[in-house]
Write an enzyme that holds these catalytic residues in place. Structure first.
Site, PDB file in Angstrom:
ATOM      1  CE1 TYR A 123       8.423  -4.181  -0.061  1.00  8.20           C
ATOM      2  CE2 TYR A 123       9.319  -2.614  -1.542  1.00  8.20           C
ATOM      3  CZ  TYR A 123       8.883  -2.902  -0.237  1.00  8.20           C
ATOM      4  OH  TYR A 123       8.640  -1.999   0.731  1.00  8.20           O
ATOM      5  CE  LYS A 141      10.976  -4.684   1.916  1.00  9.94           C
ATOM      6  NZ  LYS A 141      11.633  -3.314   1.654  1.00  9.94           N
TER       7      LYS A 141
END
Length: 300
Positions: free
Chosen positions: A134, A162
């Site tokens: 992320y 992400k």
């Protein structure tokens, strides 16, 4: 492990005393699955992870796993700025039965790229679960560059990222460097379609609390080659995508859910409740999109 294309970063419901409401967490998880979510991130940024205790997170992981069963993937937000603590919580998440881990880049201590590499590598070696990296430099203070992501692809269980740097150049470079089975997810609802257009796989969404089925339609239209229809849905949803972020997330999406009669409570300090203007903005969005508490729910 296929996490799916539409993953919701789920809010954490609280009661009036700002204690975690596990019953409502299970209800919300079911609602998200019934409105189009292929997966759910538990205790991520939208779930207010910095103000959840370790025990609360572990119980939330188990609660959502039990609630959704095999109908959706469950991804545990276990990342932190402490590598050993991340490994410890990730092992507990595995025991709880989650399908994967979401590991935010270590924040505050701002490691160099080699530190990022060694941090994620240590978790990948220690915990045999699929990992989604992320990258959100606007919150962490430092960017995980594409070359570092590419190095981490050497670990078979690092399967996705992400990407929330807000840079299409960065996304394009990560996609270019990615191994064939590595998935790139948008971390911003408003960039879902642009990221899909350059080879991204899906979205870790906030707006899917409200319009999950419409986001699924947009994704399906794009991957099936109906770009004009995908663009139409994107344009239609764009004001909602942006409106949910007029202040710090998840203040607005929680306010919207509460207005819709799907109570999720308030937020823990240092976040604060939506003010009158923000509540009015959420009410206007709800009315303009004709939303109600079901959010087009279909019971499986």
């Amino acid at each position: 492990m296929e996490f799916g294309r539409l993953i919701t970063a789920m809010v954490t419901p609280f009661n009036d005393r700002l204690e975690v409401d596990y019953v409502r967490a299970a209800e919300l998880a079911n609602h998200l699955v019934n409105t189009g979510s292929d997966g759910i991130v538990v205790a991520g940024t939208t779930g207010e992870s910095p103000t959840l205790t370790k025990d609360e997170k572990i119980r939330l992981f188990s609660t959502v796993v039990d609630a959704v069963g095999d109908r959706a993937s469950v991804i545990a937000g276990t990342g932190s700025y402490d590598t050993e603590a991340t490994i410890e919580l990730s092992r507990k998440a595995k025991e709880a039965g989650v399908d994967g881990l979401l590991l935010v880049g270590p924040y505050y201590n701002k490691p160099p790229q080699e530190g990022y590499y060694q941090h994620f590598a240590a978790v990948a070696k220690a915990v045999p679960l699929p990992i989604m990296l992320y990258n959100i430099p606007g919150r962490t203070g430092s960017n995980i560059i594409p070359a570092t992501v590419a190095r981490l692809m050497a670990f078979d269980n690092i399967v996705a990222i992400k990407e929330a740097a807000g840079s299409m150049d960065q996304v394009s470079e990560v996609v270019r460097l990615a191994r064939p089975d590595f998935k790139v997810y948008s971390g911003d609802d408003s960039l879902t379609l642009p990221i899909l257009s350059v080879g991204g796989h899906g979205i870790v969404s906030v707006a899917s609390h409200l319009v999950g089925k419409e986001i699924q339609k947009m994704i399906a239209a794009c991957i099936n080659g109906n770009i004009s229809e995908a663009a139409r849905i994107h344009r239609e949803l764009y004001p909602l995508f942006k409106g949910l972020f007029i202040t710090s997330n998840p203040i607005c999406v929680k306010a919207a859910l509460n207005l819709l009669g799907r109570p999720v409570g308030g937020v823990r300090l240092p976040l604060v409740e939506a003010n009158d203007q923000e509540v009015a903005a959420m009410r206007q969005l709800i009315e303009s999109y004709g939303l109600d508490a079901s959010c087009q729910e279909t019971v499986a």
